[in-house]
Design an enzyme around this catalytic site. Sequence first.
Site, PDB file in Angstrom:
ATOM      1  N   PRO A   2       0.833  -1.211   0.000  1.00  0.00           N
ATOM      2  CA  PRO A   2       0.000   0.000   0.000  1.00  0.00           C
ATOM      3  C   PRO A   2       0.869   1.262   0.000  1.00  0.00           C
ATOM      4  CG  PRO A   2      -0.080  -1.069   2.150  1.00  0.00           C
ATOM      5  CD  PRO A   2       0.696  -1.976   1.243  1.00  0.00           C
ATOM      6  N   GLU A   3       0.373   2.284  -0.654  1.00  0.00           N
ATOM      7  CA  GLU A   3       1.082   3.561  -0.689  1.00  0.00           C
ATOM      8  C   GLU A   3       0.635   4.415   0.501  1.00  0.00           C
ATOM      9  OE1 GLU A   3       3.138   4.903  -3.257  1.00  0.00           O
ATOM     10  OE2 GLU A   3       3.164   3.062  -4.439  1.00  0.00           O
ATOM     11  N   HIS A 104      -6.800 -16.000   7.217  1.00  0.00           N
ATOM     12  CA  HIS A 104      -5.736 -14.999   7.282  1.00  0.00           C
ATOM     13  C   HIS A 104      -6.004 -13.937   8.346  1.00  0.00           C
ATOM     14  CE1 HIS A 104      -4.118 -16.950   3.832  1.00  0.00           C
ATOM     15  NE2 HIS A 104      -5.129 -16.621   3.050  1.00  0.00           N
ATOM     16  N   ARG A 126      -0.117 -12.564   3.244  1.00  0.00           N
ATOM     17  CA  ARG A 126       1.319 -12.762   2.995  1.00  0.00           C
ATOM     18  C   ARG A 126       2.176 -12.574   4.241  1.00  0.00           C
ATOM     19  NH1 ARG A 126       3.068 -10.260  -2.664  1.00  0.00           N
ATOM     20  NH2 ARG A 126       4.861 -11.557  -2.164  1.00  0.00           N
TER      21      ARG A 126
END
Length: 294
Positions: A2-3, A104, A126
Site C-alpha cells: 500500500p502507498e 488470514h 502474505r
Amino acid sequence: MPELPEVETVRRGLADALTGARIGQVRTNRRGLRYPFPARFASRLKGRRIDSIGRRAKYLLFFLDSGEVLLAHLGMSGSFRVVRGGSEAMAGRFRFPRSKAQTHDHVVIAAEGAKGGLFVIYNDPRRFGFMDLVAAGELERHPRIAGLGIEPLSDAFDGTALARLFAGRSTPLKSALLDQRLVAGIGNIYACEALWQARLAPQRNAGGLATASGKATTAAHRLAREIRDVLARAIAAGGSTLHDFRQADGEPGNFQSDFSVYGREGDPCPRCGGAIRRVAQSGRSTFHCPTCQR
Ligand SMILES: [Zn+2]
C-alpha cells in the site's frame, strides 16, 4: 505494497472507530507476522484506552493510555476490518482488494467504543506486516522509525526543507525522492506523479534543487508543493471513513483514475500530448513525459 495515501485512509477509518475506545480481549491466531509479536502482547493491550491513532510514513501508531504505542505496518497485504453488530467494514480504501478470508485473520481485538462493542480484525495473507509495542518516549528511537526522513505531509515539509536535504547530492531526483532516509513514504507512484505535476525531469540532479549557497530554487518550492498536493488528493479520493465491502471492492481503481503518467507508457501526456515514457531508475519504473518535464 500500500502507498502512503492508502495507509492514511486506513488511519482515518480506524480513528473513526477506535479513538477513545477501551480494548478488551485480544486474540492472536499465530505467534507473529513478519516478526514474532512482542512479549505479553495481548495482556499489554487489554484494558487500555486508545487515546489517538497517528501515522509516521507507512506505520500506524495507536497511542494507548498505558504510555505505550502499538506500532503496526500493513506489509504487502495487511488490512483491518471493523465488525460492529452484524456488519463488517474495511478501514481505509486500497487500490487492490484485500482478503477477507478468516484463515488470514491473525489478530482479533475486542473493544468498547462510544457506539458500543466492536471487533477489529487484522488480516494479512502474505504476513509481511508487523506489530510491536513501544513506550511513547522511545518511539523515535524504535529501529523501524529512527532512520525515517521528513514526513511529506508534515508542516516542516516545504521547498526549503527539500533543498536542504537534497543539496550536494548527485543522485537522480526521482531516486532521491524514494530514499526513505530523506523523505519518508512518498512511494514510486506519487514520486512519478509529483515530478510530472512540477514539470521536472526525474533524471535531474537532486542537488540542483539547491543553489550554490544552499537556498531553495523555485523548482524545489514547486516540487514540495506538488508532492503535498498529489498525496492530499489521493487521500481525499480514498475517503476518510470506514468503507463497506461493496465500496471497497467495487472501486479499486479509485486512486488509479487520477494518475497522469504512472502506468501510462505510450499514452499521450495529458498536458502537452507528448508520449509518456517508462525508464528504469534504481530498479523501479519511472513514468514521465520527456517533452514537458525538464
Ligand atoms: Zn508532457
